[in-house]
Design an enzyme around this catalytic site. Structure first.
Site, mmCIF file in Angstrom:
data_model
loop_
_atom_site.group_PDB
_atom_site.id
_atom_site.type_symbol
_atom_site.label_atom_id
_atom_site.label_comp_id
_atom_site.label_asym_id
_atom_site.label_seq_id
_atom_site.Cartn_x
_atom_site.Cartn_y
_atom_site.Cartn_z
ATOM 1 N N ASP A 1 90.812 -56.846 -19.281
ATOM 2 C CA ASP A 1 90.108 -55.844 -18.472
ATOM 3 C C ASP A 1 90.265 -54.459 -19.082
ATOM 4 O O ASP A 1 91.377 -53.945 -19.185
ATOM 5 C CB ASP A 1 90.698 -55.884 -17.062
ATOM 6 C CG ASP A 1 89.886 -55.087 -16.058
ATOM 7 O OD1 ASP A 1 88.737 -54.747 -16.347
ATOM 8 O OD2 ASP A 1 90.418 -54.824 -14.964
ATOM 9 N N ASP B 1 82.925 -53.916 -10.581
ATOM 10 C CA ASP B 1 83.628 -54.703 -9.564
ATOM 11 C C ASP B 1 82.732 -54.930 -8.356
ATOM 12 O O ASP B 1 82.072 -53.999 -7.868
ATOM 13 C CB ASP B 1 84.905 -53.983 -9.112
ATOM 14 C CG ASP B 1 85.962 -53.956 -10.200
ATOM 15 O OD1 ASP B 1 85.795 -54.660 -11.209
ATOM 16 O OD2 ASP B 1 86.955 -53.228 -10.040
#
Length: 666
Positions: free
Chosen positions: A416, A466
């Site tokens: 990430d 997200d």
């Protein structure tokens, strides 16, 4: 004057509105504002969306709410508010020349519209009478693909009657169950294809539903592999490249089932999309060893593993300091006996994932895969100022960390950062050289300009930001992925992020998903059609009957896990209906008809008002490239609908779906 007469007079005046009821000011920034937000990026109280002082054209504001990108704030007032006021404008940290539009919408009527506003424009005041309004929405429209747009609802407040407060919108739609319960006879639900690299450890579990106990055998199992007859777990090693066809068998007291499995030993793994659980939207930074083990146990006890759910993925917040024999990231105090935990989960027939980043610190502030120090250590000053260290340091430790993961037995890595090709490739090479098959998932918002690189280097790649539990977020995350479809396939899947079902912590405390039941059916349907990873984002042990039913429909999962590995394409979008068509290995198709209700076409369409109605729809086969007769099967109801020529009539709920299997009839 008689007291009784005075009282009657006061009551009469109240009824005519001459005597005002007692009101109080309620600042939006004093509310738990994140729970009212249905947008994707952050919404912050008392600051702009970057967390800095709120300032519009040089004027500072101590009250207000800062938002980013297209923003939706929905309030249930139930007639208890009298006024709404605010000052709106683009924050001084915003982007120059980018148009923003502010709207206030009450019970479907536009009460305020700012027109286009840009950085440097004079802010505009909003003063509205909202007497009697039940639902009120605050909307900012701006290009959703641009970050750091920074719009402000400065000095935003309601005047509320008595002690009332704005509430979040009720989500009380009936949780209707479509899928029948599994039969008592055994049914094998595992994927039909499995990839492994030569010489690497082999772990595959035969997933079978039906009355327990179930006993397993495998015909033509190649030398080097063995199956546990009680658990269906196949382990071992295969050294030679090639395709091995084996026959899986499951038997219980009621009957038996069989299914062919193709084992492909070669350079590609993740031949079907990963399917499992990720801990972030359940527990965020509060994840620990006990919660992970409880989730693995629940995966088995709730029956999910019988339908092919496999991965137990630990997200950010497991990382401690760098060390050990490999000078790799070690677990922190919340995760004692890490290898023992991994072995326990493998013993259940499940697989284990972890999180990391090539940055010095992760987004949650834990150690990452690089450092400005040669030994890779992370200091307290770095931890205390974590946001400043979200970049890739001078010294890199991909090989160390990949070999440590392999030594523990890790099966999945979520990597990430602000994705770039160089860092993605370095970890890709390290994982392939680790001696273990570790599914490689990169996050987040992979640039589309390098889509071919993500398909080449990774097993799953995040196509957007997200996800949040709102229709806006779901729509942006999944319904816009048609351009990505050519880059998804065996071993390299499009990833719209975790599933937003059950109880989630997306942006606020653990709460039931804000998606309506119809939206949840659409959610699972489209992710399955896209051949996206299916990662449950809620605490598994908290699943209710409705959500469990959503996650255990084998015909829907089979669409997701189809061996052909093709993503659905958007073949029609008109009159508020999208049609997605996915070719399947057996020559049939999976087809989703979605009632998106012209979402995004009007300011009102961004909100749920509670009076939405189903639509009647006629599917014309030739308009989506299908010619001839077709046998249709409803995948959610697992029911044959009959043979249809040229067209099919149906009814679709608001933001709902009809998911079909379509078989050509010769």
């Amino acid at each position: 004057m008689n007291k009784k007469i005075v009282l009657l007079c006061v009551l009469a005046l109240l009824n005519t509105g001459i005597v005002a009821q007692k009101t109080k000011d309620v600042w939006l920034d004093d509310l738990p504002i994140k729970s009212f937000s249905e947008g994707i990026p952050a919404v912050l109280p008392k600051t702009n969306a970057a967390g800095d002082s709120m300032k519009i054209k040089g004027i500072y504001y101590i009250h207000g709410v800062g938002v980013n990108s297209t923003s939706v704030l929905a309030f249930y007032l139930n007639g208890m508010a009298t006024e709404f006021s605010a000052t709106v404008g683009v924050d001084d940290r915003g982007i120059k020349n980018l148009p923003h539009k502010f709207y206030v919408i009450g019970d479907k009527k536009i009460l305020f519209e700012s027109g286009e506003m840009r950085w440097g424009d004079t802010p505009k005041d909003v003063n509205l009478n909202v007497q009697g309004i039940k639902q009120l929405g605050l909307l900012v429209l701006v290009d959703m693909d641009i970050n750091k747009t920074y719009s402000n609802w400065a000095n935003a407040k309601f005047k509320m009657k008595d002690n009332a407060l704005p509430q979040t919108l009720p989500n009380s739609n009936e949780k209707y169950i479509l899928t029948p319960l599994p039969d008592k006879k055994p049914k094998i639900n595992s994927a039909k294809i499995f990839g492994v690299r030569p010489g690497n450890p082999f772990l595959y579990t035969i997933a079978a539903s039906g009355e327990q106990p179930i006993y397993f055998t495998v015909e033509n199992l190649p030398e080097g592999l063995s199956v546990n007859p009680k658990t269906g777990i196949i382990t071992g090693q295969l050294g030679q490249k090639g395709t091995y066809k084996v026959n899986l068998k499951a038997k219980n007291a009621v009957g038996e089932a069989q299914k062919e499995l193709r084992i492909i030993v070669g350079d590609t793994i993740a031949l079907t999309p990963p399917i499992g659980w990720n801990g972030w939207n359940s527990w965020a930074k509060n994840i620990d060893r006990a919660k992970v083990i409880a989730s693995a146990d629940a995966m088995v006890k709730m029956g999910l593993s019988q339908h092919g759910w496999t991965y137990i993925n630990i997200d950010d917040a497991w990382q401690g300091q760098r060390g050990g024999t490999l000078n790799a990231i070690q677990p922190n105090e919340k995760f004692p006996k890490f290898k023992e935990m991994v072995d326990y989960i493998h013993g259940l027939g499940l697989k284990v994932g972890v999180y990391s980043t090539p940055m010095i610190t992760s987004y949650a502030g834990y150690i990452g895969g690089s450092s400005d120090f040669e030994n890779g250590k992370i200091t307290d000053s770095i931890i205390n100022n974590k946001r400043a260290f979200r970049y890739i340091g001078k010294y890199r430790f991909e090989q160390n960390d990949a070999h440590q993961m392999a030594a523990w037995g890790v099966d999945y890595l979520k990597y990430d950062w602000r994705i770039d090709v160089n860092a993605a490739e370095r970890m890709s090479v390290a994982l392939k050289n680790s001696g273990r098959d570790i599914v490689y998932s990169i996050s987040n918002s992979a640039p589309f300009s390098h889509a071919s690189d993500w398909a080449r280097l990774t097993n799953t790649f995040r196509t957007g930001p997200d996800i949040r539990d709102s229709w806006l977020s779901l729509y942006h995350s999944a319904f816009t992925l048609d351009k990505w479809a050519p880059f998804g396939g065996r071993g390299h899947w499009l990833d719209p992020d975790m599933m937003i079902l059950g109880n989630v912590t997306t942006g606020s405390a653990l709460h039931p998903t804000r998606l309506t039941p119809d939206e949840q059916y659409s959610h699972v349907s489209l992710f399955s059609l896209l051949a996206a990873p299916l990662l449950i984002g809620c605490p598994i042990e908290q699943l209710d009957a409705f959500t469990l039913n959503l996650l255990t429909n084998d015909e829907v999962i089979e669409i997701n896990q189809d061996p052909l590995g093709k993503s659905a394409r958007l073949v029609s979008a008109e009159n508020g209906v999208q049609i997605w068509l996915k070719p399947l290995e057996d020559g049939s198709f999976a087809l989703g008809i979605f009632n998106i209700a012209e979402f995004g076409k009007t300011p009102q369409s961004y909100f749920r008002w509670g009076d939405e109605q189903p639509i009647n729809y006629a599917l014309e086969f030739n308009r989506i490239g299908l010619k001839g007769k077709y046998k249709l099967r409803d995948a959610w109801q697992q029911k044959d609908l009959g043979i249809f020529d040229k067209s099919f009539q149906t009814t679709i709920n608001h933001h709902g779906v009809i998911l079909l299997k379509v078989f050509p009839v010769k």
